[in-house]
Design a protein around this motif. Structure first.
Motif, short mmCIF file in Angstrom:
data_model
loop_
_atom_site.label_atom_id
_atom_site.label_comp_id
_atom_site.label_asym_id
_atom_site.label_seq_id
_atom_site.Cartn_x
_atom_site.Cartn_y
_atom_site.Cartn_z
N UNK A 1 0.69 -1.02 -0.03
CA UNK A 1 0.05 -0.06 -0.03
C UNK A 1 1.07 1.26 -0.01
N UNK A 2 0.50 2.29 -0.79
CA UNK A 2 1.61 3.37 -1.21
C UNK A 2 0.60 4.58 -1.47
N UNK A 3 0.76 5.76 -0.85
CA UNK A 3 0.17 6.80 -1.03
C UNK A 3 0.53 7.49 -2.41
N UNK B 1 0.07 10.06 1.52
CA UNK B 1 1.57 9.75 1.93
C UNK B 1 1.61 8.69 2.96
N UNK B 2 2.62 8.56 3.55
CA UNK B 2 3.04 7.25 4.46
C UNK B 2 1.86 7.05 5.44
N UNK B 3 1.41 7.97 6.23
CA UNK B 3 0.58 7.83 7.44
C UNK B 3 -0.91 7.04 6.85
N UNK C 1 9.20 16.47 5.05
CA UNK C 1 10.78 16.40 4.94
C UNK C 1 11.02 16.12 3.54
N UNK C 2 12.18 16.57 3.18
CA UNK C 2 12.50 16.35 1.69
C UNK C 2 12.67 15.07 1.32
N UNK C 3 12.85 14.19 2.56
CA UNK C 3 13.30 12.69 2.44
C UNK C 3 11.70 11.98 2.96
N UNK C 4 11.28 11.52 1.86
CA UNK C 4 10.01 10.72 2.05
C UNK C 4 10.09 9.62 3.04
N UNK C 5 11.15 9.03 3.24
CA UNK C 5 11.26 7.99 4.33
C UNK C 5 11.36 8.29 5.63
N UNK C 6 11.52 9.82 5.87
CA UNK C 6 11.48 10.41 7.32
C UNK C 6 10.23 10.94 7.60
N UNK C 7 9.14 11.21 6.81
CA UNK C 7 8.14 12.29 7.06
C UNK C 7 7.03 11.23 7.89
N UNK C 8 7.15 10.86 9.21
CA UNK C 8 6.25 9.95 9.88
C UNK C 8 5.97 10.81 11.03
N UNK C 9 4.69 10.92 11.68
CA UNK C 9 4.52 11.80 12.70
C UNK C 9 4.85 11.26 14.11
N UNK C 10 5.19 9.92 14.22
CA UNK C 10 5.70 9.25 15.31
C UNK C 10 6.95 8.75 15.35
N UNK C 11 7.45 7.87 16.12
CA UNK C 11 8.76 7.35 16.01
C UNK C 11 8.85 6.11 16.81
#
Ligand code: PLP
Length: 413
Positions: free
Chosen positions: A146-148, A178-180, A311-321
């Protein structure tokens, strides 16, 4: 030095039997999904101790993935910046171009041992999708990704790779696309299919046992680099750094160093700045909250809804961790710092031009922090995990930023 002693028995103590790292982690699931995750927990806890599983994974890492990946001394970049020495752990040389294959091969092997037919996942930058599609092809499993829609447009080469590897790429068209949103869609699919399918998360997050399992599979990165650096120099590095999106390459990097006299730096994406919506620095600017089935730091509004992230990096744009990062932050063992788009791009161009290594823009965040550390210190060494290669990013980067002449000298000075 005593602070490091606290971590001698770390792996035995964390997570606890409820999947908690202190106040974080756990499992917050709709009733219908509890059996699916319990099944994975029980299977993993048995299988991960079996000599057959361990040996098979070892063989796959060596023969298929190309492990161990090297540690590389960036002499030209180091000299350009000053007197500190920068070293990189080359996860970009891992088969399929990033660290994510480490946990995908582990989760795929687990799926095989559990007798599942299919793997389901979400993907942001497309790197997890490619890694999982690779693992699925290797193990002969079906694969639904699944992908945005926004990420599909931004990461076209990775979409092509997933399809070539035999995966189904399912576009997610709601919200910010996107990712979320892709995580939500993958969870919905899992509810319908968990009898025959296993969910494979893309980072060290989600409900128990995923933060632990992904951490365990990624620890090969930190274990190798610790040994390799000591073999090369006879010492520990003064500092170790890695970029933090969901937190998988970084947790795998940090945990093997927890009991060593080494400063650890997790690098979060500052994007365009500190305003909500302009960054994805969840540890730095977030507060405690629950998202996607686990408790951690979360970028959220007053109603507890996750904020938009960038983020310019779509692998980093997640609202949690990943919850283990929240725990290590509160313990004071890992320092969490931020790097902006601008700083990451400088590192992207400098590493390309001075060392012949085009990094993923995600990984460029870790390189940028290593560069900052090198500029601020007069001696010492910093070892950064280069989580992936930048081939997937080059079209986007050149379109947005050109060839970066403002950052990078064309010839050695
Ligand atoms: C996905 C990705 C990341 C971020 O994920 P983590 O789980 O935080 O490691 C970093 N670098 C690359 C190259 C990626 O593909």
């Amino acid at each position: 030095m005593n602070q490091y002693r606290d971590f001698d028995n770390y792996l035995k103590e964390y997570p606890d039997e409820n999947g908690r790292f202190g106040a974080y982690g756990g499992s917050y699931l709709p009733k219908e999904l509890i059996p699916a995750f319990k099944e994975i927990t029980d299977a993993y806890e048995t299988i991960c101790h079996s000599a057959q599983f361990i040996n098979e994974l070892r063989r796959i890492r060596r023969e298929f993935q190309g492990r161990p990946t090297p540690v590389y001394h960036c002499e030209r970049l180091s000299n350009y910046l000053g007197k500190c020495q920068i070293y990189l752990k080359r996860e970009d040389l891992n088969h399929s171009g990033a660290h994510k294959l480490n946990h995908c091969m582990g989760q795929g092997l687990l799926a095989k041992y559990m007798g599942k037919k299919k793997v389901i996942a979400e993907t942001g930058a497309g790197q997890h999708g490619v890694a999982l599609a690779t693992a699925a092809a290797f193990y002969g499993l079906e694969c639904d990704i699944y992908m945005g829609e926004v990420d599909i447009a931004k990461q076209a080469p990775n979409v092509t790779r997933m399809k070539l590897l035999g995966a189904r790429v399912i576009p997610v068209t709601h919200g910010l696309k996107t990712l979320k949103e892709a995580v939500d869609a993958a969870f919905e699919a899992l509810m319908k299919e968990y009898k025959t399918a296993i969910y494979c998360i893309g980072s060290a997050l989600g409900p128990h046992p995923f933060p632990m399992m992904v951490r365990d599979f990624q620890m090969i990165v930190g274990e190798e680099m610790r040994e390799q650096f000591r073999e090369m120099t006879g010492l520990f590095p003064d500092a170790v750094t890695a970029c933090v999106g969901g937190g998988s390459n970084s947790i795998g990097t940090f945990v093997p160093f927890l009991a060593d006299p080494v400063d650890l730096y997790g690098v979060e994406p500052l994007g365009r700045g500190t305003n909500p919506g302009d960054h994805a620095a969840s540890v730095t600017y977030g507060s405690k909250g629950v998202l996607h089935g686990f408790e951690s730091y979360l970028l959220q509004d007053e109603a507890g809804e996750p904020l938009p992230v960038y983020s310019v990096a779509s692998g980093l744009d997640y609202p949690s961790v990943g919850p283990e990062h929240a725990f290590l932050h509160d313990k004071g063992r890992v320092n969490y710092v931020t790097v902006s788009d601008e700083e990451a791009m400088e590192a992207f161009y400098l590493l390309s031009r001075l060392e012949g290594i085009i990094p993923a823009v995600e990984s460029a965040h870790a390189v940028a922090y290593a560069m900052r550390w090198a500029r601020e210190h007069c001696t010492g060494s910093i070892l950064a995990t280069l989580s992936g290669r930048g081939d997937k990013d080059i079209d986007f980067v050149v379109e947005q930023y050109g060839y970066g002449e403002q950052y990078a000298p064309r010839k050695a000075e």
